[in-house]
Design a protein around this motif. Structure first.
Motif, PDB file in Angstrom:
ATOM      1  N   VAL A 172       0.868  -1.182   0.000  1.00 46.06           N
ATOM      2  CA  VAL A 172       0.000   0.000   0.000  1.00 46.06           C
ATOM      3  C   VAL A 172       0.900   1.226   0.000  1.00 46.06           C
ATOM      4  N   THR A 173       0.733   2.086  -0.993  1.00 49.94           N
ATOM      5  CA  THR A 173       1.607   3.250  -1.126  1.00 49.94           C
ATOM      6  C   THR A 173       0.936   4.560  -0.745  1.00 49.94           C
ATOM      7  N   ASP A 174      -0.359   4.554  -0.516  1.00 49.77           N
ATOM      8  CA  ASP A 174      -1.078   5.748  -0.070  1.00 49.77           C
ATOM      9  C   ASP A 174      -1.225   5.749   1.444  1.00 49.77           C
ATOM     10  N   PRO A 175      -1.335   6.928   2.063  1.00 55.39           N
ATOM     11  CA  PRO A 175      -1.660   6.957   3.493  1.00 55.39           C
ATOM     12  C   PRO A 175      -2.972   6.229   3.760  1.00 55.39           C
ATOM     13  N   VAL A 176      -3.053   5.534   4.887  1.00 54.73           N
ATOM     14  CA  VAL A 176      -4.262   4.806   5.260  1.00 54.73           C
ATOM     15  C   VAL A 176      -5.095   5.718   6.149  1.00 54.73           C
TER      16      VAL A 176
END
Length: 275
Positions: A172-176
């Motif tokens: 996962v490369t986006d902020p959660v």
């Protein structure tokens, strides 16, 4: 959405109709309150204390009442009033489990659903129930607890738009963001960004967070006691490995916002700085 074609008998023309909805299966986390008796002033005081200790962990989470030991709760019990009191505390009751026929009828009348007992993934840290054999159905744990979680299996969230599977790992490369749940069902979960309060990371294997870890992180959820959690900044509300867990107030304050790893050592969940 799915679409289908139909033929207009009068004109022979084909028309495309779009289905108004789709039915999809998905699993969410629910926290179980095991009721020992009908709620009174002491019960609500205990709930308020629990919420004060970990406000982010329980906020707006779905709760299920376990009535296995609550013989005092009869068909005339005011489930509607209880649900209202809990909503005032930002707790949402969605159903009951292990109730009698009369208890279930009263709960259904109040708009709650009736559920079968799930499998705990956040048990008491001092004792572990023996694992069920493959051909056996897990039995409900009758020991009193303030809060338990039902079977914790969630589908990969669609809200994490930049995520890919590399081998057995989910990247996962986006902020959660708060409210998101991400489940790496085949192996490790790797997040190369920060995790917000109220978010939830779940992995069959290890969890790696190359940023601040807030929210909840549960590794080894299928019983892998060798799983670990790694992060660049520990600010989590809860971390868990193979069912053993620590809440934020049980973590050494000196480790907050530090680069750490969490692992199991002889049945104890340890958190240590990364060297």
């Amino acid at each position: 959405m799915t679409s289908s074609q139909r033929v207009d008998v009068g004109t022979g023309a084909r028309r495309t109709s779009v289905a108004p909805f789709q039915v999809r299966g998905r699993f969410f986390t629910a926290i179980v309150l095991q009721m020992a008796r009908a709620p009174d002033a002491a019960f609500f005081a205990a709930v308020d204390t629990m919420l004060a200790q970990t406000p982010h962990f329980y906020a707006n989470a779905p709760f299920v009442l376990d009535l296995d030991q609550a013989a005092e709760i009869g068909p005339s019990f005011d489930f509607i009033g209880l649900a209202r009191e809990m909503r005032n505390r930002k707790i949402t009751l969605i159903g009951v489990q292990n109730g009698t026929i009369e208890q279930n009828k009263a709960a259904l009348h109040a708009g709650l659903i009736t559920l079968l007992g799930g499998t705990d993934v956040l048990p008491d840290t001092s004792k572990r129930a023996p694992a069920a054999k493959p051909d056996e159905t897990p039995k409900a744990d009758n020991k009193s607890r303030a809060a338990k979680a039902s079977e914790h299996k969630v589908a990969p969230v669609r809200e994490a738009p930049i995520a890919s599977s590399t081998g057995s790992a989910l990247l996962v490369t986006d902020p959660v963001r708060s409210g998101q749940q991400i489940f790496a069902e085949r192996g490790d979960l790797v997040v190369v960004a920060s995790v917000s309060p109220g978010a939830e990371l779940i992995a069959r294997g290890n969890i790696h967070v190359y940023g601040a870890l807030r929210g909840r992180a549960l590794a080894g959820v299928h019983g892998d006691s060798a799983a670990r959690i790694f992060c660049q900044g520990l600010e989590a509300e809860l971390i868990a490995i193979a069912g053993f867990y620590k809440l934020s107030d049980a973590i050494d304050p000196s480790l907050r916002r530090q680069r750490v790893q969490a692992f199991l050592d002889s049945g104890t969940l340890r958190v240590e700085p990364l060297k």
